[in-house]
Design a protein around this motif. Structure first.
Motif, short mmCIF file in Angstrom:
data_model
loop_
_atom_site.label_atom_id
_atom_site.label_comp_id
_atom_site.label_asym_id
_atom_site.label_seq_id
_atom_site.Cartn_x
_atom_site.Cartn_y
_atom_site.Cartn_z
N ILE A 6 45.50 -15.77 116.61
CA ILE A 6 45.53 -14.52 115.69
C ILE A 6 46.85 -14.95 114.44
O ILE A 6 46.51 -14.87 113.48
N ALA A 7 47.96 -15.46 114.82
CA ALA A 7 49.03 -15.94 113.95
C ALA A 7 48.28 -16.84 112.88
O ALA A 7 48.64 -16.93 111.74
N ARG A 10 45.79 -15.57 110.59
CA ARG A 10 46.20 -14.63 109.66
C ARG A 10 47.06 -15.53 108.43
O ARG A 10 47.01 -15.15 107.33
N LEU A 13 44.74 -16.69 105.71
CA LEU A 13 44.32 -15.63 104.84
C LEU A 13 44.99 -15.70 103.44
O LEU A 13 46.08 -15.11 103.48
N GLU A 15 46.81 -14.08 100.36
CA GLU A 15 47.12 -12.81 100.17
C GLU A 15 46.32 -12.52 98.65
O GLU A 15 45.84 -11.51 98.68
N VAL A 52 49.42 -4.74 110.97
CA VAL A 52 48.91 -5.49 112.15
C VAL A 52 50.30 -5.85 112.81
O VAL A 52 51.17 -6.35 112.32
N ASN A 60 53.88 -17.24 119.17
CA ASN A 60 53.00 -16.66 117.91
C ASN A 60 53.78 -17.14 116.80
O ASN A 60 53.34 -17.10 115.51
#
Length: 62
Positions: A6-7, A10, A13, A15, A52, A60
């Motif tokens: 997940i980290a 993220r 992505l 901004e 989130v 993480n």
């Protein structure tokens, strides 16, 4: 899916991409507003406070 995945996802992505998608969605909705959709002749403003939360662990942070 593990939390490190997940980290990593993220972090990939951009901004700016999220900002452009949000602005595009808002503009699309605003273009469809007619007088009958107004509240006493006024626009309604929406604020997105999405978050989130992922635990701050060593795993993480990788």
């Amino acid at each position: 899916m593990i939390q490190a995945d997940i980290a990593c996802a993220r972090a990939r992505l951009p901004e700016r991409l999220l900002e452009k998608r949000f602005n595009s969605s808002v503009q699309n909705l605003e273009d469809k507003v007619t007088e009958e959709h107004l509240w006493y002749g006024r626009n309604i403003k929406v604020i997105d406070g999405s978050t989130v939360s992922i635990p701050d662990t060593v795993e993480n942070q990788k």
